[in-house]
Design a protein around this motif. Structure first.
Motif, PDB file in Angstrom:
ATOM      1  N   GLY A 142      72.773   3.183  -0.264  1.00  0.00           N
ATOM      2  CA  GLY A 142      73.525   4.427  -0.241  1.00  0.00           C
ATOM      3  C   GLY A 142      74.745   4.426  -1.128  1.00  0.00           C
ATOM      4  N   GLY A 143      74.993   5.566  -1.781  1.00  0.00           N
ATOM      5  CA  GLY A 143      76.209   5.856  -2.514  1.00  0.00           C
ATOM      6  C   GLY A 143      76.707   7.178  -1.952  1.00  0.00           C
ATOM      7  N   ASP A 144      76.633   8.238  -2.722  1.00  0.00           N
ATOM      8  CA  ASP A 144      76.824   9.572  -2.155  1.00  0.00           C
ATOM      9  C   ASP A 144      75.545   9.975  -1.423  1.00  0.00           C
ATOM     10  N   SER A 145      74.406   9.761  -2.060  1.00  0.00           N
ATOM     11  CA  SER A 145      73.124  10.033  -1.423  1.00  0.00           C
ATOM     12  C   SER A 145      72.650   8.779  -0.680  1.00  0.00           C
ATOM     13  N   LEU A 146      71.590   8.934   0.092  1.00  0.00           N
ATOM     14  CA  LEU A 146      71.059   7.844   0.914  1.00  0.00           C
ATOM     15  C   LEU A 146      69.577   7.656   0.617  1.00  0.00           C
ATOM     16  N   ARG A 147      69.185   6.400   0.439  1.00  0.00           N
ATOM     17  CA  ARG A 147      67.764   6.074   0.267  1.00  0.00           C
ATOM     18  C   ARG A 147      67.352   5.161   1.414  1.00  0.00           C
ATOM     19  N   LEU A 148      66.383   5.602   2.183  1.00  0.00           N
ATOM     20  CA  LEU A 148      65.907   4.863   3.349  1.00  0.00           C
ATOM     21  C   LEU A 148      64.428   4.548   3.185  1.00  0.00           C
ATOM     22  N   THR A 149      64.090   3.260   3.265  1.00  0.00           N
ATOM     23  CA  THR A 149      62.697   2.826   3.136  1.00  0.00           C
ATOM     24  C   THR A 149      62.139   2.505   4.512  1.00  0.00           C
ATOM     25  N   MET A 150      60.942   3.058   4.799  1.00  0.00           N
ATOM     26  CA  MET A 150      60.295   2.829   6.093  1.00  0.00           C
ATOM     27  C   MET A 150      58.839   2.468   5.884  1.00  0.00           C
ATOM     28  N   LYS A 151      58.260   1.752   6.842  1.00  0.00           N
ATOM     29  CA  LYS A 151      56.853   1.374   6.739  1.00  0.00           C
ATOM     30  C   LYS A 151      55.959   2.599   6.741  1.00  0.00           C
ATOM     31  N   SER A 152      56.314   3.575   7.512  1.00  0.00           N
ATOM     32  CA  SER A 152      55.544   4.822   7.537  1.00  0.00           C
ATOM     33  C   SER A 152      56.503   5.976   7.791  1.00  0.00           C
ATOM     34  N   PHE A 153      56.177   7.136   7.235  1.00  0.00           N
ATOM     35  CA  PHE A 153      57.048   8.297   7.379  1.00  0.00           C
ATOM     36  C   PHE A 153      56.215   9.507   7.760  1.00  0.00           C
ATOM     37  N   SER A 154      56.744  10.271   8.684  1.00  0.00           N
ATOM     38  CA  SER A 154      56.092  11.496   9.110  1.00  0.00           C
ATOM     39  C   SER A 154      57.156  12.544   9.376  1.00  0.00           C
ATOM     40  N   TYR A 155      56.887  13.783   8.945  1.00  0.00           N
ATOM     41  CA  TYR A 155      57.857  14.837   9.176  1.00  0.00           C
ATOM     42  C   TYR A 155      58.025  15.147  10.661  1.00  0.00           C
ATOM     43  N   THR A 156      57.066  14.731  11.480  1.00  0.00           N
ATOM     44  CA  THR A 156      57.213  14.942  12.930  1.00  0.00           C
ATOM     45  C   THR A 156      58.323  14.065  13.505  1.00  0.00           C
ATOM     46  N   SER A 157      58.580  12.918  12.854  1.00  0.00           N
ATOM     47  CA  SER A 157      59.643  12.016  13.335  1.00  0.00           C
ATOM     48  C   SER A 157      60.965  12.245  12.592  1.00  0.00           C
ATOM     49  N   LEU A 158      60.982  13.203  11.664  1.00  0.00           N
ATOM     50  CA  LEU A 158      62.185  13.438  10.873  1.00  0.00           C
ATOM     51  C   LEU A 158      63.397  13.831  11.718  1.00  0.00           C
ATOM     52  N   PRO A 159      63.284  14.705  12.727  1.00  0.00           N
ATOM     53  CA  PRO A 159      64.470  15.062  13.524  1.00  0.00           C
ATOM     54  C   PRO A 159      65.158  13.841  14.136  1.00  0.00           C
ATOM     55  N   GLN A 160      64.366  12.946  14.728  1.00  0.00           N
ATOM     56  CA  GLN A 160      64.945  11.742  15.331  1.00  0.00           C
ATOM     57  C   GLN A 160      65.618  10.866  14.273  1.00  0.00           C
ATOM     58  N   LYS A 161      64.977  10.748  13.111  1.00  0.00           N
ATOM     59  CA  LYS A 161      65.532   9.897  12.051  1.00  0.00           C
ATOM     60  C   LYS A 161      66.851  10.474  11.528  1.00  0.00           C
ATOM     61  N   LEU A 162      66.908  11.805  11.396  1.00  0.00           N
ATOM     62  CA  LEU A 162      68.146  12.425  10.944  1.00  0.00           C
ATOM     63  C   LEU A 162      69.271  12.229  11.955  1.00  0.00           C
ATOM     64  N   ASP A 163      68.945  12.271  13.227  1.00  0.00           N
ATOM     65  CA  ASP A 163      69.955  12.020  14.263  1.00  0.00           C
ATOM     66  C   ASP A 163      70.480  10.588  14.169  1.00  0.00           C
ATOM     67  N   GLU A 164      69.601   9.618  13.869  1.00  0.00           N
ATOM     68  CA  GLU A 164      70.024   8.223  13.698  1.00  0.00           C
ATOM     69  C   GLU A 164      70.955   8.082  12.499  1.00  0.00           C
ATOM     70  N   VAL A 165      70.632   8.807  11.425  1.00  0.00           N
ATOM     71  CA  VAL A 165      71.453   8.743  10.210  1.00  0.00           C
ATOM     72  C   VAL A 165      72.841   9.307  10.484  1.00  0.00           C
ATOM     73  N   VAL A 166      72.927  10.447  11.179  1.00  0.00           N
ATOM     74  CA  VAL A 166      74.220  11.056  11.481  1.00  0.00           C
ATOM     75  C   VAL A 166      75.046  10.128  12.367  1.00  0.00           C
ATOM     76  N   ALA A 167      74.414   9.514  13.353  1.00  0.00           N
ATOM     77  CA  ALA A 167      75.128   8.585  14.235  1.00  0.00           C
ATOM     78  C   ALA A 167      75.673   7.398  13.444  1.00  0.00           C
ATOM     79  N   ALA A 168      74.890   6.917  12.487  1.00  0.00           N
ATOM     80  CA  ALA A 168      75.342   5.801  11.648  1.00  0.00           C
ATOM     81  C   ALA A 168      76.519   6.225  10.780  1.00  0.00           C
TER      82      ALA A 168
END
Length: 520
Positions: A142-168
């Motif tokens: 991460g700099g200004d933007s964020l790059r997150l690498t995951m083993k698998s990605f699904s838009y159905t899990s995106l809300p939870q992942k965004l909440d984790e990012v905000v908490a971080a």
């Protein structure tokens, strides 16, 4: 959660380097080269979640994002809060001091910031890459933007992942692991009046000759560097190949009579393979330091940073603790504009207990390109005095401090270098000996017309570079000291301190200004 999508492909075009290949191609390859085509495609996914707005970019979609709308340091803060301090794999820094040198350092295996060779007291850390906890992903950067690498990605899990990012992002764990991230605090864009004052100060420096201002590409977040520029002011324009430079900017300002370059001079940066240029003001390319009131500010990649007061205070305390030999050495005053450094050094000290080594070089193995100036003045008391005049350009003193630290390291590590120094010392004492390294001292003698002790007269970034040099010299086992030279105007009366020191009258043994001690 709301989602929007924007996709765009550029038109197919012929690579601009195709013509170069045609000049060297064999006949049977000509058809293949003529058929080369370029096309870039990008996509941007807009997501709203609990009052936050996110952009997920694909391909060249990042060029469609207005960088001024990105939350400053968002990705860096997220990465710093989740990466273990011993699990870093990469870092992108830019030295705010001096010329603003930037570097990207990566390692094949995770390690600490120390292993990456980063000095956070002088380098602005803009990007961190490492291994996050497994529940976050397999990699994060991460700099200004964020790059997150995951083993698998699904838009159905995106809300939870965004909440984790905000908490971080909202966590303050980074303060324990990477406290230096607060040394330089970005000035919010909402403080428009402060931004205007800072830009006006840069305009003043540029219009008065550009001393203390430089330019370099704003290569944050590891974007590729532009290969050419178009400078525009009203209806006037100028093509620039390669990087922008101070000489180019000053020439354009003079030719077009631009009164406010920070506001009205436009820069169009062209990237290879990208159809449209990235259009900005001159601001993202500026490297300088500005004192405003009691605060010190510096720009980096288009953003202004305020230097942390505690960091400033600690730095100032370390600089003030450096011994000051101004009274002991009694260096004569330097007449500004009437003599250059070489002329000053010839009669800088009274008496016969020193030798002038200005421009007397040590050539290391490997040829003339590997050369070192030991110091400007060497005294019988084993003081290696390095002399320089201070002005608004911090790189000038950076060179001075580098000279002292390099000389100290070579004195410790290179027997032949020590032999050359002793050869000069032998002109002052009967039997020159190294003795303890602690008996030797590197003295930075700095000419300035600013009042007070030299430790209080230095600009912030000069103090940063001095602090680094002191650590390097102490690491080599030698001592360090400062000395102030009064910088006076022609016709001025020398200070009592300078007069007591002997003035311009007598001088010690002078080294031959053309004498180059060679070592092959």
């Amino acid at each position: 959660m709301e989602i929007g999508l924007h996709v765009k492909s550029s038109k197919v075009n012929v690579p601009k380097w195709q013509e170069d290949l045609m000049l060297i191609a064999l006949n049977q390859k000509a058809k293949e080269i003529i058929g080369l085509k370029n096309q870039s495609t990008g996509a941007v996914v807009k997501v709203k979640r609990h009052g936050h707005k996110f952009l997920l970019v694909y391909g060249t979609g990042r060029h469609a994002v207005d960088s001024s709308k990105i939350e400053a340091g968002f990705g860096l803060r997220v990465a710093a809060n989740v990466i273990d301090a011993e699990a870093l794999k990469g870092v992108d820094t830019r030295a705010i001091a001096g010329s603003g040198r930037s570097q990207v350092v990566s390692m094949p295996s995770a390690g600490s910031l120390h292993r990456l060779g980063i000095e956070p007291t002088v380098d602005l850390v803009r990007y961190l890459e490492g291994k996050p906890p497994e529940e976050i992903g397999t990699g994060i950067a991460g700099g200004d933007s964020l790059r997150l690498t995951m083993k698998s990605f699904s838009y159905t899990s995106l809300p939870q992942k965004l909440d984790e990012v905000v908490a971080a992002y909202e966590s303050r764990e980074y303060k324990e692991k990477f406290p230096f991230l607060d040394y330089f605090t970005r000035v919010p864009r909402t403080r428009g009046e402060l931004h205007s004052k800072l830009k006006a100060k840069v305009d003043e420096l540029l219009l008065s000759g550009g001393e203390g201002v430089d330019f370099m590409n704003p290569d944050s977040d590891r974007l590729a560097s532009p290969d050419r520029f178009l400078l525009k002011w009203g209806r006037k324009s100028l093509q620039v190949q390669g990087e922008l430079s101070r000489s180019v900017i000053l020439e354009v300002m003079s030719r077009w009579e631009i009164p406010d370059p920070m506001r009205s001079l436009q820069v169009h940066a062209y990237f290879d393979g990208i159809e449209k240029p990235v259009k900005t003001s001159l601001m993202p390319y500026v490297v300088t330091e500005i004192e405003l009131g009691e605060e010190v500010y510096a720009p980096c990649s288009g953003a202004w940073y305020r230097i942390d007061k505690d960091h400033l205070s600690n730095l100032q305390e370390r600089v003030r603790s450096i011994p000051d030999l101004t009274g002991d050495l009694s260096l004569r005053s330097w007449v500004s504009g009437a003599e250059d450094e070489g002329e000053y050094n010839l009669e800088a000290l009274a008496g016969n207990d020193h030798v002038v080594l200005d421009k007397s070089l040590f050539y290391a193995k490997g040829g003339k390109n590997l050369k070192v100036e030991i110091c400007d003045l060497l005294t019988k008391r084993k003081e290696m005095i390095c002399v320089k005049k201070m002005d608004r350009s911090s790189p000038t003193l950076s060179h001075l401090f580098a000279q002292g630290s390099v000389s100290a390291r070579l004195f410790r590590d290179n027997r032949q270098y020590r032999g050359v120094v002793l050869q000069h010392l032998g002109r002052l004492v009967g039997v020159p000996r190294v003795g303890d390294f602690e008996s030797w001292k590197v003295v930075f003698a700095i000419a300035t017309d600013r009042p007070g002790r030299i430790a209080d007269s230095l600009f912030f970034f000069s103090k940063v570079n001095l602090d680094l040099a002191v650590r390097a010299i102490h690491g080599a086992g030698l001592g360090v000291a400062l000395a102030k030279i009064d910088l006076i105007k022609p016709g001025s009366i020398p200070s009592p301190r300078t007069a007591i020191g002997g003035g311009r009258g007598a001088s010690g043994p002078r080294g031959d200004r053309n004498e180059n001690l060679r070592l092959f």
